[in-house]
Design an enzyme around this catalytic site. Structure first.
Site, short mmCIF file in Angstrom:
data_model
loop_
_atom_site.label_atom_id
_atom_site.label_comp_id
_atom_site.label_asym_id
_atom_site.label_seq_id
_atom_site.Cartn_x
_atom_site.Cartn_y
_atom_site.Cartn_z
N SER A 191 3.02 -5.79 3.16
CA SER A 191 3.96 -4.85 3.76
C SER A 191 4.37 -5.32 5.15
O SER A 191 4.96 -6.39 5.29
CB SER A 191 3.33 -3.45 3.76
OG SER A 191 4.31 -2.45 3.90
N HIS A 207 2.37 0.36 -4.12
CA HIS A 207 2.58 -0.45 -2.91
C HIS A 207 1.27 -1.06 -2.40
O HIS A 207 1.27 -2.17 -1.89
CB HIS A 207 3.23 0.42 -1.83
CG HIS A 207 3.57 -0.33 -0.59
ND1 HIS A 207 4.34 -1.48 -0.60
CD2 HIS A 207 3.25 -0.11 0.72
CE1 HIS A 207 4.48 -1.92 0.64
NE2 HIS A 207 3.82 -1.11 1.46
#
Length: 256
Positions: free
Chosen positions: A86, A236
């Protein structure tokens, strides 16, 4: 300038691992140990304003990439493999396009080289509700946070950042003021003309919308040798949700 804090495991080929927004190096301790067992000198790094690293009002990807260069110079690392998740993936991408000679391989976890609109506001709003003058335990902090953040996993991820500032007083390790004020920077992209011609692997979570099929072209524009693979049964936080497949894809790439 200050040097980033890290936890160093194993010995062998240098491997730098960069956590995501509001994360810390400890999030990667289990996987880091596995990479160390495979013959890597693993550097689990706290990025600035996170974990035990220094706090700074300056917070953008150029600065985060410069932190990595300074860290490598300090530890006499001429070239390393990088894994970034990320926000850490954006830092790793920025570092790779700026210092390609220092990057042996690049692994980017569930983030693409594109702009992302701010989308963490609900987490910031939840964290704002915590009153550390009143909270006396981690359990009390979890209960308070649960009123605005229902997801147990996200709460546990955030609460890992709690520490005892002094006897009887909890606080966050991350620089909450700067991180909430610089939210837009988290979504920023590398420059449109930047590219890295080295070996790179992009791993996406099958349940995540951070890397979609229509992002593949822009990944290839900036990282022409990129391989893109999907980690099944993962969102995620793919390295936490399916660590087995994540590790297998990563180690196969690093040992190719």
């Amino acid at each position: 300038m200050e040097i980033l804090h890290s936890n160093i495991l194993g010995e062998g080929k240098p491997l730098l691992i960069l956590h995501g927004f509001l994360g810390m190096s400890d999030n990667w301790k289990t996987l880091g140990s596995q990479f160390a067992e495979e013959g890597f000198l693993v550097h689990l790094i706290d990025q600035r304003n996170h974990g035990k690293s220094f706090h700074s009002d300056e917070f953008h990807y150029q600065a985060l990439a410069e932190d990595i260069e300074r860290y490598m110079n300090h530890h006499n690392i001429s070239s390393a493999s990088l894994i970034g998740h990320s926000m850490g993936g954006k830092t790793a991408m920025q570092f790779a396009v700026t210092h390609p000679e220092k990057v042996a391989e690049l692994i980017v976890a569930d983030i693409a080289p594109k702009f992302y609109p701010p989308h963490h506001q609900y987490i910031i709003n939840g964290l704002k509700t915590l009153n550390f003058d009143e909270l006396k335990s981690r359990k009390e902090a979890d209960n308070a946070l649960a009123e605005s953040l229902k997801d147990w996993g996200i709460r546990q991820f955030l609460l890992k950042n709690l520490y005892w500032v002094e006897k009887g007083k909890l606080g966050f390790r991350f620089n909450f003021k700067v991180l909430q004020d610089r939210m837009e920077e988290i979504g920023e992209n590398i420059n449109s003309t930047d590219s890295f011609d080295g070996a790179s692997l992009f791993l996406r979570g099958s349940k995540s919308e951070y890397i979609l099929p229509n992002d593949y072209a822009v990944i290839k524009t900036h990282f022409p040798k990129a391989t893109i693979k999907t980690v099944d049964n993962a969102g995620h936080w793919l390295h936490a949700e399916n660590p087995k497949d994540f590790f297998n894809y990563a180690i196969e790439f690093l040992n190719r």
